[in-house]
Design an enzyme around this catalytic site. Structure first.
Site, PDB file in Angstrom:
ATOM      1  N   GLU A 167      -6.485   4.643   7.963  1.00  0.00           N
ATOM      2  CA  GLU A 167      -5.989   5.962   7.913  1.00  0.00           C
ATOM      3  C   GLU A 167      -7.452   6.783   7.299  1.00  0.00           C
ATOM      4  O   GLU A 167      -7.774   7.845   7.511  1.00  0.00           O
ATOM      5  CB  GLU A 167      -5.129   6.157   6.921  1.00  0.00           C
ATOM      6  CG  GLU A 167      -3.619   5.851   7.587  1.00  0.00           C
ATOM      7  CD  GLU A 167      -2.481   5.422   6.888  1.00  0.00           C
ATOM      8  OE1 GLU A 167      -2.468   5.478   5.585  1.00  0.00           O
ATOM      9  OE2 GLU A 167      -1.591   4.646   7.575  1.00  0.00           O
TER      10      GLU A 167
ATOM     11  N   HIS B  44      -9.411   0.975   5.003  1.00  0.00           N
ATOM     12  CA  HIS B  44      -7.994   1.216   5.694  1.00  0.00           C
ATOM     13  C   HIS B  44      -8.208   2.210   7.023  1.00  0.00           C
ATOM     14  O   HIS B  44      -8.879   3.239   6.865  1.00  0.00           O
ATOM     15  CB  HIS B  44      -7.050   1.979   4.797  1.00  0.00           C
ATOM     16  CG  HIS B  44      -5.406   1.750   5.236  1.00  0.00           C
ATOM     17  ND1 HIS B  44      -5.021   2.743   6.365  1.00  0.00           N
ATOM     18  CD2 HIS B  44      -4.611   0.825   5.063  1.00  0.00           C
ATOM     19  CE1 HIS B  44      -3.831   2.466   6.633  1.00  0.00           C
ATOM     20  NE2 HIS B  44      -3.637   1.351   5.727  1.00  0.00           N
TER      21      HIS B  44
ATOM     22  N   GLY C 185       2.730   1.757  10.844  1.00  0.00           N
ATOM     23  CA  GLY C 185       3.494   3.077  10.490  1.00  0.00           C
ATOM     24  C   GLY C 185       4.322   3.440  12.040  1.00  0.00           C
ATOM     25  O   GLY C 185       4.821   4.382  11.990  1.00  0.00           O
TER      26      GLY C 185
ATOM     27  N   ASN D   8       0.980  -1.233   0.053  1.00  0.00           N
ATOM     28  CA  ASN D   8      -0.068   0.084  -0.231  1.00  0.00           C
ATOM     29  C   ASN D   8       1.104   1.102  -0.008  1.00  0.00           C
ATOM     30  O   ASN D   8       1.598   1.729   0.961  1.00  0.00           O
ATOM     31  CB  ASN D   8      -0.927   0.025   1.024  1.00  0.00           C
ATOM     32  CG  ASN D   8      -1.744   1.282   1.313  1.00  0.00           C
ATOM     33  OD1 ASN D   8      -1.678   2.060   0.396  1.00  0.00           O
ATOM     34  ND2 ASN D   8      -2.186   1.410   2.590  1.00  0.00           N
TER      35      ASN D   8
ATOM     36  N   SER E 171       3.644  -2.657  10.218  1.00  0.00           N
ATOM     37  CA  SER E 171       5.119  -2.624  10.424  1.00  0.00           C
ATOM     38  C   SER E 171       5.678  -3.833  10.366  1.00  0.00           C
ATOM     39  O   SER E 171       6.695  -4.419  10.541  1.00  0.00           O
ATOM     40  CB  SER E 171       5.514  -2.056  11.822  1.00  0.00           C
ATOM     41  OG  SER E 171       5.080  -0.617  12.174  1.00  0.00           O
TER      42      SER E 171
ATOM     43  N   GLU F  96      -5.495  -5.298  10.753  1.00  0.00           N
ATOM     44  CA  GLU F  96      -4.298  -4.167  10.803  1.00  0.00           C
ATOM     45  C   GLU F  96      -4.578  -3.545  12.105  1.00  0.00           C
ATOM     46  O   GLU F  96      -5.221  -2.332  12.234  1.00  0.00           O
ATOM     47  CB  GLU F  96      -4.222  -3.152   9.595  1.00  0.00           C
ATOM     48  CG  GLU F  96      -3.989  -3.749   8.631  1.00  0.00           C
ATOM     49  CD  GLU F  96      -3.432  -2.797   7.578  1.00  0.00           C
ATOM     50  OE1 GLU F  96      -2.265  -2.888   6.892  1.00  0.00           O
ATOM     51  OE2 GLU F  96      -4.161  -1.687   7.215  1.00  0.00           O
TER      52      GLU F  96
ATOM     53  N   LYS G 198       0.099   4.327  -0.306  1.00  0.00           N
ATOM     54  CA  LYS G 198      -0.557   5.560   0.330  1.00  0.00           C
ATOM     55  C   LYS G 198      -0.178   6.840  -0.643  1.00  0.00           C
ATOM     56  O   LYS G 198      -0.142   6.638  -1.823  1.00  0.00           O
ATOM     57  CB  LYS G 198      -0.052   5.624   1.737  1.00  0.00           C
ATOM     58  CG  LYS G 198      -0.231   4.539   2.522  1.00  0.00           C
ATOM     59  CD  LYS G 198       0.240   4.560   3.900  1.00  0.00           C
ATOM     60  CE  LYS G 198       0.235   3.277   4.623  1.00  0.00           C
ATOM     61  NZ  LYS G 198       0.303   3.248   6.191  1.00  0.00           N
TER      62      LYS G 198
HETATM   63  C1  PEP Z   1      -0.678   0.053   6.209  1.00  0.00           C
HETATM   64  O1  PEP Z   1      -0.654   1.041   5.824  1.00  0.00           O
HETATM   65  O2  PEP Z   1      -1.490  -0.900   5.835  1.00  0.00           O
HETATM   66  C2  PEP Z   1       0.757  -0.605   6.986  1.00  0.00           C
HETATM   67  C3  PEP Z   1       0.540  -1.710   7.552  1.00  0.00           C
HETATM   68  O3  PEP Z   1       1.613   0.445   6.976  1.00  0.00           O
HETATM   69  P1  PEP Z   1       3.127  -0.011   7.725  1.00  0.00           P
HETATM   70  O4  PEP Z   1       3.431  -1.386   6.846  1.00  0.00           O
HETATM   71  O5  PEP Z   1       3.950   0.977   7.366  1.00  0.00           O
HETATM   72  O6  PEP Z   1       2.808  -0.210   9.208  1.00  0.00           O
END
Ligand code: PEP
Length: 249
Positions: free
Chosen positions: A96, A94, A172, A9, A212, A166, A11
């Site tokens: 975000e 998501h 992040g 992803n 992460s 998630e 973003k």
């Molecule tokens: C995400 O945005 O779906 C995500 C898992 O980000 P990160 O791997 O940077 O934590």
């Protein structure tokens, strides 16, 4: 057998030229894998990405879409627009989008239905905040996110659903759920689906982990029996890291 999936992803990262360069690196280094590999570039870069990956097995998917067919929704993108450029998988929910753009379970349920009506695949994201976990509400929160957005669907629709658990506190932040925490939640998610839809659907839906994931922890997370792959943010922006994560599956 359910599919193994690794998705990047991207973003709001990468210009057109940077997107093209990263795609070239990824398709050049892509290892032989049974996993489905997907990338979700920014909307403005999708058309070029589809063209660039015409002869690659990497699938280009979208980060979001609107639930309406068309109309006065400035800045939004419809399912038909995505389909018209060759994209038939979309990320919905998501964290975000939920946190910064006010997307509620109700809105997400509408988006899921709109995508499925167009025969698109949905990668549905959900997960608890840190406070939910600290107060031991993470299971009930995840259960309600699933029920509110997905449990009105008929059984046939589940062939088009990919789940991505998630935990918000791990996105992040550099903080990852331990492989045991991921497995515990993924098993709970599968059990919740089993109770609502039966064994066959529960065993065939892919449940990805996101938060992460890095080359150093991917293999251990992916080794868990109910973890069917990953949704990768930061590490998917660096071709060597994303390739290492794909190899880990
Ligand atoms: C995400 O945005 O779906 C995500 C898992 O980000 P990160 O791997 O940077 O934590």
């Amino acid at each position: 057998m359910r599919s193994k999936i690794v998705t990047g992803n991207w973003k709001m990262n990468k210009t057109a030229a940077q997107t093209e360069a990263l795609l070239a690196e990824l398709s050049g280094k892509l290892p032989d894998t049974e996993a489905e590999v997907m990338v979700a570039p920014a909307f403005v870069n999708l058309t070029a990405a589809v063209r660039n990956l015409e002869s690659s097995t990497i699938e280009v998917i979208a980060q979001n879409m609107h639930f309406a067919e068309s109309g006065a929704y400035t800045g939004e993108i419809s399912a038909d627009m995505l389909l018209s450029i060759g994209i038939d998988t979309v990320i919905i929910g998501h964290s975000e989008r939920r946190a910064y753009f006010g997307e509620t379970d109700e809105i997400l349920a509408k988006k899921v239905v709109a995508a499925l009506e167009k025969n698109m695949r949905v990668m549905f994201c959900f997960g608890e905040e840190l406070e939910d976990r600290k107060s031991d509400k993470h299971f009930s929160l995840v259960e309600s996110q699933l029920k509110n957005a997905l449990f009105s669907l008929d059984a046939n629709s589940w062939g088009k659903i990919i789940l991505a658990y998630e935990p918000v506190w791990a996105i992040g932040t550099g903080e990852t759920a331990s492989p045991e925490q991921a497995q515990e939640m993924h098993a709970f998610i599968r059990k919740t689906i089993l109770e609502a839809y039966g064994t066959s659907i529960a065993n065939s839906v892919s449940i990805l982990y996101g938060g992460s994931v890095k080359p150093a922890n991917a293999e251990e997370i992916f080794s868990k029996p109910d973890v069917d792959g990953g949704l990768i943010g930061g590490a998917s922006l660096v071709s060597d890291d994303f390739i290492a994560i794909i190899k880990a599956i």
